[in-house]
Design a protein around this motif. Sequence first.
Motif, mmCIF file in Angstrom:
data_model
loop_
_atom_site.group_PDB
_atom_site.id
_atom_site.type_symbol
_atom_site.label_atom_id
_atom_site.label_comp_id
_atom_site.label_asym_id
_atom_site.label_seq_id
_atom_site.Cartn_x
_atom_site.Cartn_y
_atom_site.Cartn_z
ATOM 1 N N GLY A 302 0.800 -1.215 0.000
ATOM 2 C CA GLY A 302 0.000 0.000 0.000
ATOM 3 C C GLY A 302 0.832 1.264 0.000
ATOM 4 N N SER A 303 1.912 1.286 0.785
ATOM 5 C CA SER A 303 2.747 2.492 0.848
ATOM 6 C C SER A 303 3.447 2.750 -0.477
ATOM 7 N N GLU A 304 3.868 1.689 -1.156
ATOM 8 C CA GLU A 304 4.499 1.871 -2.462
ATOM 9 C C GLU A 304 3.481 2.363 -3.481
ATOM 10 N N LEU A 305 2.251 1.857 -3.401
ATOM 11 C CA LEU A 305 1.189 2.360 -4.269
ATOM 12 C C LEU A 305 0.992 3.863 -4.054
ATOM 13 N N CYS A 306 0.957 4.271 -2.794
ATOM 14 C CA CYS A 306 0.750 5.689 -2.480
ATOM 15 C C CYS A 306 1.878 6.545 -3.046
ATOM 16 N N ARG A 307 3.117 6.075 -2.930
ATOM 17 C CA ARG A 307 4.243 6.844 -3.456
ATOM 18 C C ARG A 307 4.110 7.051 -4.969
ATOM 19 N N GLN A 308 3.751 5.985 -5.668
ATOM 20 C CA GLN A 308 3.670 6.074 -7.119
ATOM 21 C C GLN A 308 2.434 6.851 -7.568
ATOM 22 N N ILE A 309 1.301 6.639 -6.900
ATOM 23 C CA ILE A 309 0.072 7.351 -7.276
ATOM 24 C C ILE A 309 0.241 8.851 -7.080
ATOM 25 N N ALA A 310 0.887 9.246 -5.970
ATOM 26 C CA ALA A 310 1.078 10.668 -5.687
ATOM 27 C C ALA A 310 1.866 11.361 -6.791
ATOM 28 N N SER A 311 2.770 10.626 -7.451
ATOM 29 C CA SER A 311 3.592 11.226 -8.503
ATOM 30 C C SER A 311 2.799 11.482 -9.783
ATOM 31 N N PHE A 312 1.586 10.908 -9.907
ATOM 32 C CA PHE A 312 0.767 11.101 -11.106
ATOM 33 C C PHE A 312 -0.226 12.257 -10.972
ATOM 34 N N GLY A 313 -0.176 12.981 -9.880
ATOM 35 C CA GLY A 313 -0.991 14.178 -9.718
ATOM 36 C C GLY A 313 -2.474 13.952 -9.512
ATOM 37 N N LEU A 317 -5.751 12.065 -2.529
ATOM 38 C CA LEU A 317 -5.294 10.697 -2.277
ATOM 39 C C LEU A 317 -5.630 10.337 -0.836
ATOM 40 N N LEU A 318 -6.539 9.387 -0.682
ATOM 41 C CA LEU A 318 -6.983 8.955 0.640
ATOM 42 C C LEU A 318 -6.116 7.796 1.114
ATOM 43 N N LEU A 319 -5.471 7.982 2.267
ATOM 44 C CA LEU A 319 -4.618 6.947 2.840
ATOM 45 C C LEU A 319 -5.410 6.222 3.932
ATOM 46 N N VAL A 320 -6.120 5.180 3.547
ATOM 47 C CA VAL A 320 -6.966 4.443 4.490
ATOM 48 C C VAL A 320 -6.126 3.359 5.154
ATOM 49 N N GLU A 321 -6.056 3.402 6.486
ATOM 50 C CA GLU A 321 -5.192 2.474 7.214
ATOM 51 C C GLU A 321 -5.778 2.203 8.599
ATOM 52 N N GLN A 322 -5.720 0.931 9.000
ATOM 53 C CA GLN A 322 -6.229 0.553 10.327
ATOM 54 C C GLN A 322 -5.252 0.955 11.431
ATOM 55 N N SER A 323 -3.937 0.917 11.129
ATOM 56 C CA SER A 323 -2.898 1.251 12.115
ATOM 57 C C SER A 323 -2.521 2.722 11.988
ATOM 58 N N GLU A 324 -2.727 3.481 13.058
ATOM 59 C CA GLU A 324 -2.395 4.902 12.995
ATOM 60 C C GLU A 324 -0.878 5.123 12.908
ATOM 61 N N VAL A 325 -0.083 4.198 13.437
ATOM 62 C CA VAL A 325 1.371 4.326 13.349
ATOM 63 C C VAL A 325 1.820 4.244 11.893
ATOM 64 N N GLN A 326 1.317 3.241 11.172
ATOM 65 C CA GLN A 326 1.704 3.094 9.771
ATOM 66 C C GLN A 326 1.140 4.220 8.915
ATOM 67 N N ALA A 327 -0.073 4.670 9.215
ATOM 68 C CA ALA A 327 -0.656 5.787 8.467
ATOM 69 C C ALA A 327 0.177 7.048 8.649
ATOM 70 N N PHE A 328 0.654 7.273 9.867
ATOM 71 C CA PHE A 328 1.467 8.455 10.150
ATOM 72 C C PHE A 328 2.786 8.395 9.380
ATOM 73 N N GLN A 329 3.392 7.219 9.288
ATOM 74 C CA GLN A 329 4.686 7.088 8.618
ATOM 75 C C GLN A 329 4.582 7.419 7.130
ATOM 76 N N ILE A 330 3.583 6.857 6.447
ATOM 77 C CA ILE A 330 3.462 7.130 5.018
ATOM 78 C C ILE A 330 3.009 8.564 4.781
ATOM 79 N N GLU A 331 2.194 9.107 5.710
ATOM 80 C CA GLU A 331 1.770 10.510 5.577
ATOM 81 C C GLU A 331 2.987 11.432 5.641
ATOM 82 N N GLN A 332 3.867 11.233 6.629
ATOM 83 C CA GLN A 332 5.040 12.090 6.782
ATOM 84 C C GLN A 332 5.994 11.959 5.595
ATOM 85 N N GLU A 333 6.109 10.760 5.079
ATOM 86 C CA GLU A 333 6.981 10.559 3.928
ATOM 87 C C GLU A 333 6.473 11.324 2.714
#
Length: 387
Positions: A302-313, A317-333
């Motif tokens: 999922g995080s790799e998908l988010c990185r690539q999707i974000a580059s297509f403008g 982009l909704l980052l749906v995640e059950q774990s708030e720790v993992q959601a925070f990490q990909i959000e900050q990145e």
Amino acid sequence: MNLFKKQSFAFRTTILFFLYTLGLILSLWLAYQFRFEFNVRPQYKVHFGLIFLWVVVLKLILLYAFRQFDGLLSYFSVPDLLRIFYAMSIASVVMYVVLRMTNTEYAAPRGVILSDFNLSFTGLAAARLALRLLRERYFSPMSGTPDLVRRVGIVGAGDAGASLARELSSKRGLGLHPTIFFDDDQHKWGSRVHDIPVVGAPETLLDPKFDFKLDEVIIAMPSAPARRVGEIVKVLQRSRLKFETVPSLDQLATGQLKVTQLRPVEIQDLLGREPVKLDTQNIATILKGRVVMVTGAGGSIGSELCRQIASFGPRHLLLVEQSEVQAFQIEQELIQQGHASVIQPVIADILDVARMRYLFGRFKPEVVFNAAAHKHVPMMESQPGEA
């Protein structure tokens, strides 16, 4: 800048001129000493005084013709060695022709010519090689002694492995000391490469009879089949040793990277084929300016998908995640990558129907990538209720 370059070139040329002149005079003098067993008669001492003038000048001209005054003092390799060989060979041939045609006091005896060739070629090559070794061992940025030296094993005793061992040995500042080779070729077992023993196949690492005391292993097999690289990786994982690999064969051949620029083993190394190239133009038409939802956005896929999707403008982009720790990490990145205005982290469980209906009603995603899943399948299969 041009003045500095001219001064640098003049200084280098002057140093080489004196180095070569001294070496050539000394080699010719020693050649006479060897020829007459260190008891040169007076007439031959005069003989030497007449000969060395034109012989040394001839050799200096030939060295200049073979561009041996252009190279940097401490850089010396096989092409330079060959040029010195050609220059000294031509000089010796000229000396012999003069002897055969004139047989005067300006011609050296045959024994002197042969000894002079060996001494001048060996002496000049040794002097240039000594300057190179001084640079690599004491004056290179990588020549310092690190606080911690790691013992390294190299898998692959071919060209790449040999080059790597030579570079690591000369650049001690890297802190990697090659101590042992592993190779699949049985004919290499028991031999040595750059004075480093080749002990056997990589599987030897799992033999309890051997204790190599290694801190790290480097895979130096850029042309090996992906299947074999995968087998070696499994061996190294079982041995619990840190491991890296050298750049690919294409990168080494084109000079993009050096053999000492190590990297972790990547999925491309194990595919056995070229990675699939995405049709980015068609993907852009699907994602650009749209609201995209990724479930399981904090996971590895999922995080790799988010990185690539974000580059297509995308518009959102909704980052749906059950774990708030993992959601925070990909959000900050993604924020660090400049996508703060596009992303929206959402904490939600996709099994919560009411929550998902609310999200679809509020954000109205046009494209959904469902990457929410348990990663450790065998473990979760034994606990179906929790899964």
